[in-house]
Design a protein around this motif. Structure first.
Motif, PDB file in Angstrom:
ATOM      1  N   ASP A   1      38.275  45.745  37.141  1.00  0.00           N
ATOM      2  CA  ASP A   1      38.073  44.333  37.457  1.00  0.00           C
ATOM      3  C   ASP A   1      39.205  43.508  36.840  1.00  0.00           C
ATOM      4  O   ASP A   1      39.281  43.336  35.630  1.00  0.00           O
ATOM      5  CB  ASP A   1      36.730  43.849  36.914  1.00  0.00           C
ATOM      6  CG  ASP A   1      36.314  42.500  37.496  1.00  0.00           C
ATOM      7  OD1 ASP A   1      37.186  41.804  38.058  1.00  0.00           O
ATOM      8  OD2 ASP A   1      35.125  42.156  37.403  1.00  0.00           O
TER       9      ASP A   1
ATOM     10  N   GLU B   1      42.026  48.207  41.942  1.00  0.00           N
ATOM     11  CA  GLU B   1      41.951  47.085  41.008  1.00  0.00           C
ATOM     12  C   GLU B   1      41.503  45.855  41.798  1.00  0.00           C
ATOM     13  O   GLU B   1      42.193  45.421  42.719  1.00  0.00           O
ATOM     14  CB  GLU B   1      43.332  46.870  40.396  1.00  0.00           C
ATOM     15  CG  GLU B   1      43.428  45.750  39.386  1.00  0.00           C
ATOM     16  CD  GLU B   1      44.859  45.567  38.903  1.00  0.00           C
ATOM     17  OE1 GLU B   1      45.030  45.163  37.743  1.00  0.00           O
ATOM     18  OE2 GLU B   1      45.795  45.814  39.684  1.00  0.00           O
ATOM     19  N   LEU B   2      40.327  45.335  41.451  1.00  0.00           N
ATOM     20  CA  LEU B   2      39.793  44.169  42.150  1.00  0.00           C
ATOM     21  C   LEU B   2      40.430  42.894  41.607  1.00  0.00           C
ATOM     22  O   LEU B   2      40.334  42.605  40.415  1.00  0.00           O
ATOM     23  CB  LEU B   2      38.270  44.107  41.967  1.00  0.00           C
ATOM     24  CG  LEU B   2      37.545  42.921  42.604  1.00  0.00           C
ATOM     25  CD1 LEU B   2      37.729  42.911  44.121  1.00  0.00           C
ATOM     26  CD2 LEU B   2      36.057  42.944  42.249  1.00  0.00           C
TER      27      LEU B   2
ATOM     28  N   THR C   1      32.793  45.328  41.462  1.00  0.00           N
ATOM     29  CA  THR C   1      33.608  46.544  41.380  1.00  0.00           C
ATOM     30  C   THR C   1      32.861  47.738  41.971  1.00  0.00           C
ATOM     31  O   THR C   1      33.460  48.597  42.635  1.00  0.00           O
ATOM     32  CB  THR C   1      33.996  46.841  39.927  1.00  0.00           C
ATOM     33  OG1 THR C   1      32.819  46.776  39.090  1.00  0.00           O
ATOM     34  CG2 THR C   1      35.021  45.840  39.419  1.00  0.00           C
TER      35      THR C   1
ATOM     36  N   VAL D   1      36.668  51.481  39.631  1.00  0.00           N
ATOM     37  CA  VAL D   1      37.411  50.310  40.078  1.00  0.00           C
ATOM     38  C   VAL D   1      37.543  49.342  38.906  1.00  0.00           C
ATOM     39  O   VAL D   1      36.557  48.971  38.270  1.00  0.00           O
ATOM     40  CB  VAL D   1      36.701  49.622  41.262  1.00  0.00           C
ATOM     41  CG1 VAL D   1      37.451  48.353  41.666  1.00  0.00           C
ATOM     42  CG2 VAL D   1      36.609  50.577  42.449  1.00  0.00           C
TER      43      VAL D   1
END
Length: 223
Positions: free
Chosen positions: A53, A116-117, A84, A51
């Motif tokens: 950030d 994508e956070l 993440t 993931v």
């Protein structure tokens, strides 16, 4: 009387919002992820990539601010596990609760999940006699077909939760953020478009397999 009340509230807030960073243990339990629309397609193997950030620079070192009764920032609210990683765990548990297998090893055939956070934030607003807490998590989510490199699905998923109470510190903050993560899980599992993308990929795989089988049978017949 009101002056005394506000002095007492300010003193309580100041003592509650000590300086430094308070790190929370966040996440959802296994039973918090529920089967929904994603469970209506045949089980698939999905490859979860790291993931990314993409939060605002000023939010990457914390997930919220501790403030006193006057709104002054006194410290930070952080996490014991990187946000993440927490989001990756939520995605994994959600997909698995819906019957799919999640791996981190690409095989060239299975759909690849990218996330994508963009938001992971706790905030609160002090009223006359209550405090309202807000938990907000947002991600950009996509599926890629590794065979073609085509993005077959993309969307933004949000998890949000608010609660108005008489006050609260780390246990309340944790409860609010965990509820926002559970809401994120629900939104993912209820996505009709995501379900259709997985279903179409499975159907395409079955069609390709049938074509290969027919070609093999034709070769054998010709021989």
């Amino acid at each position: 009387m009101f002056k005394t009340f506000w002095i007492a509230l300010g003193a309580l807030s100041l003592s509650a919002c000590a300086t430094g960073t308070t790190n929370l243990s966040l996440g959802i339990s296994e039973d918090a992820a529920k089967p929904a629309l994603l469970s209506e397609v045949s089980p698939e193997v999905l490859v979860l990539k790291d993931v990314k950030d993409s939060r605002k620079p000023e939010e990457t070192a914390r997930i919220g601010n501790k403030r006193n009764g006057y709104g002054m920032v006194m410290g930070a609210i952080g996490t014991k596990t990187a946000p993440t990683d927490t989001v990756a765990d939520v995605i994994t548990k959600t997909l698995e609760a819906n019957g799919h297998s999640v791996t981190s090893t690409p095989d060239g055939k299975s759909l690849e999940v990218s996330a994508e956070l963009t938001r992971f934030w706790l905030d609160y607003k002090t009223g006359f006699v209550t405090v309202e807490f807000f938990g907000d998590v947002q991600i950009n989510f996509s599926l890629t077909d590794p065979a073609s490199g085509e993005i077959v699905f993309s969307d933004q998923f949000k998890g949000y939760y608010s609660d108005k109470t008489g006050g609260g510190l780390s246990k309340t903050w944790t409860r609010v953020m965990d509820a926002a993560l559970a809401d994120l899980s629900k939104e993912i599992s209820m996505s009709a478009e995501l379900m259709e993308a997985i279903d179409e990929h499975e159907a395409a795989g079955e069609t390709a397999a049938d074509v290969t089988t027919q070609a093999a049978d034709s070769d054998e017949t010709g021989a």
